[in-house]
Design a protein around this motif. Structure first.
Motif, PDB file in Angstrom:
ATOM      1  N   ALA A  75       0.863  -0.951   0.089  1.00 46.11           N
ATOM      2  CA  ALA A  75      -0.012   0.060  -0.092  1.00 46.11           C
ATOM      3  C   ALA A  75       0.785   1.196  -0.040  1.00 46.11           C
ATOM      4  CB  ALA A  75      -0.906   0.009   1.215  1.00 46.11           C
ATOM      5  N   GLU A  76       0.599   2.273  -0.767  1.00 45.10           N
ATOM      6  CA  GLU A  76       1.308   3.277  -0.971  1.00 45.10           C
ATOM      7  C   GLU A  76       1.224   4.449   0.475  1.00 45.10           C
ATOM      8  OE1 GLU A  76       0.173   5.332  -4.436  1.00 45.10           O
ATOM      9  OE2 GLU A  76       1.069   3.710  -5.918  1.00 45.10           O
ATOM     10  N   GLU A  77      -0.093   4.554   0.830  1.00 46.03           N
ATOM     11  CA  GLU A  77      -0.199   5.207   1.922  1.00 46.03           C
ATOM     12  C   GLU A  77      -0.621   4.637   3.431  1.00 46.03           C
ATOM     13  OE1 GLU A  77      -3.500   7.625   1.117  1.00 46.03           O
ATOM     14  OE2 GLU A  77      -2.989   8.619  -0.655  1.00 46.03           O
ATOM     15  N   LEU A  78       0.758   4.561   4.187  1.00 45.90           N
ATOM     16  CA  LEU A  78       0.566   3.894   5.245  1.00 45.90           C
ATOM     17  C   LEU A  78       1.196   4.718   6.514  1.00 45.90           C
ATOM     18  CD1 LEU A  78       0.154   1.091   6.713  1.00 45.90           C
ATOM     19  CD2 LEU A  78       2.348   0.667   6.398  1.00 45.90           C
ATOM     20  N   ASP A  79       0.330   4.654   7.619  1.00 47.07           N
ATOM     21  CA  ASP A  79       0.719   5.674   8.718  1.00 47.07           C
ATOM     22  C   ASP A  79       1.739   4.898   9.598  1.00 47.07           C
ATOM     23  OD1 ASP A  79       0.876   7.341  10.760  1.00 47.07           O
ATOM     24  OD2 ASP A  79      -1.268   7.459  11.230  1.00 47.07           O
ATOM     25  N   GLU A  80       2.993   5.365   9.590  1.00 47.49           N
ATOM     26  CA  GLU A  80       3.897   4.512  10.267  1.00 47.49           C
ATOM     27  C   GLU A  80       3.774   4.743  11.599  1.00 47.49           C
ATOM     28  OE1 GLU A  80       7.716   5.533   8.551  1.00 47.49           O
ATOM     29  OE2 GLU A  80       7.138   4.493   6.418  1.00 47.49           O
ATOM     30  N   ASP A  81       3.020   5.758  12.111  1.00 45.36           N
ATOM     31  CA  ASP A  81       3.057   5.996  13.541  1.00 45.36           C
ATOM     32  C   ASP A  81       2.077   5.035  14.307  1.00 45.36           C
ATOM     33  OD1 ASP A  81       4.949   8.013  13.674  1.00 45.36           O
ATOM     34  OD2 ASP A  81       3.480   9.362  12.720  1.00 45.36           O
ATOM     35  N   ASN A  82       1.428   4.237  13.516  1.00 47.42           N
ATOM     36  CA  ASN A  82       0.305   3.398  14.201  1.00 47.42           C
ATOM     37  C   ASN A  82       1.084   2.001  14.212  1.00 47.42           C
ATOM     38  OD1 ASN A  82      -1.186   5.433  14.136  1.00 47.42           O
ATOM     39  ND2 ASN A  82      -2.706   4.701  12.368  1.00 47.42           N
ATOM     40  N   VAL A  83       0.388   1.025  15.070  1.00 45.39           N
ATOM     41  CA  VAL A  83       0.583  -0.269  15.186  1.00 45.39           C
ATOM     42  C   VAL A  83      -0.667  -1.019  14.627  1.00 45.39           C
ATOM     43  CG1 VAL A  83       2.447  -0.169  17.047  1.00 45.39           C
ATOM     44  CG2 VAL A  83      -0.131  -0.296  17.593  1.00 45.39           C
ATOM     45  N   TYR A  84      -0.440  -2.140  14.233  1.00 44.99           N
ATOM     46  CA  TYR A  84      -1.452  -2.907  13.410  1.00 44.99           C
ATOM     47  C   TYR A  84      -1.536  -4.334  13.921  1.00 44.99           C
ATOM     48  CZ  TYR A  84      -0.939   0.893  10.117  1.00 44.99           C
ATOM     49  OH  TYR A  84      -0.773   2.169   9.627  1.00 44.99           O
ATOM     50  N   GLY A  85      -2.972  -4.845  14.014  1.00 47.78           N
ATOM     51  CA  GLY A  85      -3.197  -6.126  14.294  1.00 47.78           C
ATOM     52  C   GLY A  85      -4.284  -6.822  13.208  1.00 47.78           C
ATOM     53  N   VAL A  86      -4.056  -8.103  13.036  1.00 45.56           N
ATOM     54  CA  VAL A  86      -4.841  -8.619  11.926  1.00 45.56           C
ATOM     55  C   VAL A  86      -5.766  -9.636  12.503  1.00 45.56           C
ATOM     56  CG1 VAL A  86      -4.961  -9.728   9.423  1.00 45.56           C
ATOM     57  CG2 VAL A  86      -3.244  -7.888  10.037  1.00 45.56           C
ATOM     58  N   PHE A  87      -6.890  -9.785  12.455  1.00 49.38           N
ATOM     59  CA  PHE A  87      -7.886 -10.968  12.920  1.00 49.38           C
ATOM     60  C   PHE A  87      -8.727 -11.513  11.602  1.00 49.38           C
ATOM     61  CE2 PHE A  87      -6.930  -8.156  16.211  1.00 49.38           C
ATOM     62  CZ  PHE A  87      -6.670  -8.974  17.331  1.00 49.38           C
ATOM     63  N   VAL A  88      -8.570 -12.983  11.545  1.00 53.08           N
ATOM     64  CA  VAL A  88      -9.607 -13.288  10.471  1.00 53.08           C
ATOM     65  C   VAL A  88     -10.469 -14.270  11.130  1.00 53.08           C
ATOM     66  CG1 VAL A  88      -7.715 -13.267   8.821  1.00 53.08           C
ATOM     67  CG2 VAL A  88      -8.148 -15.370  10.401  1.00 53.08           C
ATOM     68  N   SER A  89     -11.618 -14.268  10.374  1.00 50.92           N
ATOM     69  CA  SER A  89     -12.750 -15.316  10.682  1.00 50.92           C
ATOM     70  C   SER A  89     -13.339 -15.818   9.614  1.00 50.92           C
ATOM     71  CB  SER A  89     -13.834 -14.828  11.500  1.00 50.92           C
ATOM     72  OG  SER A  89     -14.457 -13.566  10.929  1.00 50.92           O
TER      73      SER A  89
END
Length: 802
Positions: free
Chosen positions: A135-149
């Motif tokens: 992705a071109e636009e990504l906020d690097e001052d955030n942390v991310y978590g991915v959940f799937v169902s």
């Protein structure tokens, strides 16, 4: 023809399809927006292949997962930092709570999700994407978590495909055959319900949501649920999906604090977005799949849910076009109820229509494309972008650079940094300004110099301390004064800014009011434009109908004019033919009348001549005449020729037209044969006792033999002739043209010689019969009659010419 935004051929690559359709949805997911992507089409059209892919060429789902983890890979939070609650929300735990949660999960006997080191070879080729997409636009001052169902909608019930059925040793498990299951038998999960959260988004409570850290982990979870999905064999598809599957990817993101070290605990700053990848079951006709039993019930539920989806789209389109407010039947199906918020505008929706080029699927493919074309006309409102957190951007990079520099300096502690001596701190300079303390060691009890020197040094230090305290107090007072001045200036500036903000807010409120007014005006104008378009459409339809009616009437008028011209030409021909016929008839009648008058005049002349002969005859010859009169009268073979003094009568000779023609010879059963010398003989004829349509159809001329008694009691025979022609109704009609009469008479009248007297007559017995005749016998002859003639008997048998 149907119009779509993009059309892909049969040889399109999965990457090209992903770049056009799915990549914008993943970018919106990382920016905090929701997305929905589903495949739609008839059974066996390639929906599951489009979503999953094949070995060596992954589909849309593995490419979406790869793009997500390629973008947020170095910015992921540790496990259990983000924690999903039961109300479709997310919370942020501290590092300690996350560590305790990890330890507690590791102690449970639940099988853990394998990491990157153990990849199932069954799907390893599907997730190995050669070209990495980010992705071109990504906020690097955030942390991310991915959940799937992963869930499925089967027979309008929702099931969790990732749910692990707990083992209960008391209650037996029942399999699909309604018998207790043995070890290893699959126990179907319990159906789930739908709920609505505080943001009016639909979710499935109690659904298993797994936190994943890589593409391999996420696809392994998907593959585990894919094996539990319901599929069956039908006449059209060997592995036909019998349910709608929904793979949900939730992305939680939260900003770092001002130092860039820890995650903010404020729940308002946490953003939770989701991407739903839906593989719809294909619509099918039971007369083609030959489904029975459970397959028939499954097909009915599949078609019913797809019909509900179509109805919802059509109602949304109608509300948008006509400005109505009809209720959308979301609750009629679990599929539409689950994605209600997407159709209400909470995210972007993309649909891939899969078409099978087989001729057998032509009609169903037309229905699918017609519905897909209608869905393009539905426009929904988009959500507003998220508010900013107010922290300085680039916190993570600055903190990382500070840590690197600090670690570098700690490694180099003990020596000059960069070849220069370290500068003394303020505390060191402060202590260096005090006078040095003398030696405090007492070697003798009578030493009187050490203590006075120590006391003097301490007094000097005390004075210096008091001086520093006074200076510090002055500095503190001056600093307080400066702070107060700064505070007053800040308050004044704040008041000024508040006034400016109030003015700006008033201006913004006025502009909002103006925008609302303009929006209402736009809606009104759009409604008027829509009404005008409808009116224009109605008028155009009426115009087309009138033009068609005008064209049909003009064509009918042209046909009538052509028919009229043909009728006029026909009438003119008939008039000309009738005129010519009547002219000939008049000529014939005039000729017949002239002949009749000539015959009468000849008869009168003959009578006069006989009377003159009688008057001028000598008396000496009278007795002989009387004797001759007493002799039996014999009819002469032929009348003597007319006297030379009168004009000779030219009998009309008529050539028979029967040569080469076929006649119907109609002789009634009561016909009496006569002993006349002249008898009609027609070689090419059909003799009938009564006329019939079959006989008339074979011939073109007609002859009727009619017999009747004349005035003198003799039998006369009339030959009535006519022509046969076809009628418009398919029958035959006879038009009589002329009459020929055959008549036989007995010479019973008075006889006399028509020739001049002979001075030397023959003896009575030797006198030839040819010299004696009767006037009536000499005058009787056959006269040809034509249609419409009133000169002889049998006129009543003729029909008037048409």
């Amino acid at each position: 023809q149907y119009s779509f935004k993009e059309v892909f051929g049969t040889l399109v690559a999965q990457k090209e399809l992903f770049d056009v359709v799915a990549k914008p949805l993943v970018e919106d997911l990382i920016r905090g927006k929701n997305g929905l992507l589903f495949t739609y089409g008839v059974t066996g059209s390639g929906k599951t292949h489009t979503m999953t892919g094949s070995p060596g060429d992954g589909g849309l789902l593995p490419r979406c997962l790869a793009m997500i983890f390629n973008s947020i890979g170095p910015f992921q939070a540790k496990r259990f930092v983000f924690k999903l609650d039961d109300r479709n929300g997310v919370e942020v735990q501290s590092e300690v709570d996350a560590l305790l949660e990890r330890q507690r999960r590791e102690a449970l006997p639940v099988p853990k999700t394998p990491g990157k080191r153990h990849v199932d070879p069954e799907f390893a080729d599907m997730i190995r994407v050669q070209d990495e997409c980010r992705a071109e636009e990504l906020d690097e001052d955030n942390v991310y978590g991915v959940f799937v169902s992963y869930i499925e909608i089967y027979n309008n019930y929702i099931y969790d495909l990732l749910e692990e059925a707990p083992l209960d040793p008391i209650k037996p498990k029942w399999n699909n055959c309604s018998t207790p299951g043995r070890n290893g038998d699959f126990v179907p999960p319990q159906s789930k319900i739908l709920r609505e959260d505080q943001n009016h988004n639909m979710y499935v409570p109690g659904c298993t949501e797994v936190e994943v850290k890589s593409t391999e982990e996420a696809f392994e979870v998907f593959w585990r649920g894919q094996k539990r999905r319901r599929i069956a064999h039908t006449q059209l598809n060997r592995e036909s999906s019998r349910s709608h599957s929904v793979f949900i990817v939730k992305l939680a993101q939260a900003p770092l604090d001002a130092d860039g070290d820890n995650v903010l605990q404020e729940k308002e700053q946490i953003i939770l977005s989701q991407l739903s990848l839906v593989d719809l079951a294909g619509s099918e006709r039971t007369n083609r799949t030959k489904a029975e039993g459970n397959r028939l019930r499954e097909a009915g539920n599949i078609n019913q849910s797809l019909m509900t989806l179509r109805t919802c789209i059509e109602v949304l389109r109608e509300n948008q076009l006509y400005g109505t407010n009809k209720m959308v039947p979301y609750r009629d199906s679990k599929l539409t109820h689950l994605f209600k918020n997407y159709f209400d505008g909470e995210g972007k929706v993309r649909m891939i229509v899969c078409v099978n080029p087989k001729a057998e699927d032509y009609e169903e493919s037309l229905q699918v494309m017609r519905f897909a074309e209608v869905t393009q006309e539905v426009e929904v409102a988009r959500p507003v972008d998220r508010p900013l957190c107010g922290l300085t951007p680039g916190r993570r990079l600055r903190n990382q650079a500070f840590r690197e520099e600090l670690s570098r300096k700690l490694e180099m502690r003990g020596g000059p940094v960069g070849g220069e001596a370290e500068e003394p701190s303020a505390a060191e300079l402060f202590f260096q300004s005090f006078p040095a303390l003398p030696s405090c060691e007492l070697l003798d009890i009578h030493d009187e110099q050490t203590l006075p020197k120590l006391i003097e040094a301490l007094e000097q230090r005390h004075k210096m301390r008091q001086t520093l305290a006074e200076e510090f107090a002055k500095n503190v007072l001056a600093f307080k004064t400066m702070l107060q001045e700064f505070d007053s200036s800040v308050v004044s500036k704040e008041n000024y800014i508040q006034g400016k903000l109030a003015d700006k807010e008033k201006t913004i409120a006025g502009q909002r009011t103006e925008l609302e007014r303009l929006e209402k005006k736009i809606k009104t104008l759009e409604y008027k434009i829509e009404i005008l378009e409808k009116t224009t459409t109605i008028y155009e339809e009426d115009k087309r109908n009138l033009q068609q009616e005008l064209e049909s009437k003009s064509q009918r008028l042209q046909r009538e004019a052509s028919d009229k011209r043909r009728l006029e030409a026909r009438i003119q021909g008939m008039v000309a033919e009738t005129t010519l016929k009547w002219e000939k008839e008049c000529e014939r009648r005039v000729a017949a009348k002239q002949l009749e008058l000539q015959n009468k005049l000849w008869v009168k002349d003959e009578k006069l001549k006989q009377l003159k002969a009688i008057v001028t005859e000598p008396r000496a010859q009278r007795p002989s005449r009387e004797k001759e009169r007493e002799k039996p009268a014999r009819r002469s073979l032929s009348p003597p020729p007319a006297p030379s003094s009168s004009a000779p009568v030219r009998l009309r000779q008529r050539r028979s037209r029967s040569a080469g023609e076929r006649w119907v010879d109609h002789r009634p059963p009561s016909h009496i044969p006569t002993a006349t010398l002249l008898r009609p003989h027609i070689p090419n004829s059909v003799t009938v006792g009564a006329p019939s349509g079959k006989a008339l159809a074979k011939c073109d001329r007609y002859l009727l033999t009619h017999q009747e008694f004349a005035s003198d009691g003799e039998i006369q025979t009339k030959l009535i002739k006519g022509e046969v022609f076809q009628t418009r109704g398919g029958g035959q009609a006879v038009q009589f043209t002329d009459i020929e009469t055959l008549r036989q008479e007995s010479p019973t009248g008075r006889k006399r010689r028509s020739s001049p007297p002979d001075p030397d007559p023959d003896p009575p017995g030797d006198t030839p019969d040819s010299e004696w005749t009767d006037v009536e016998t000499r005058c009787s002859m056959a006269v040809e009659m034509r249609a419409g003639s009133a000169l002889g008997p049998g006129f009543q048998h003729h029909a008037q010419p048409k």
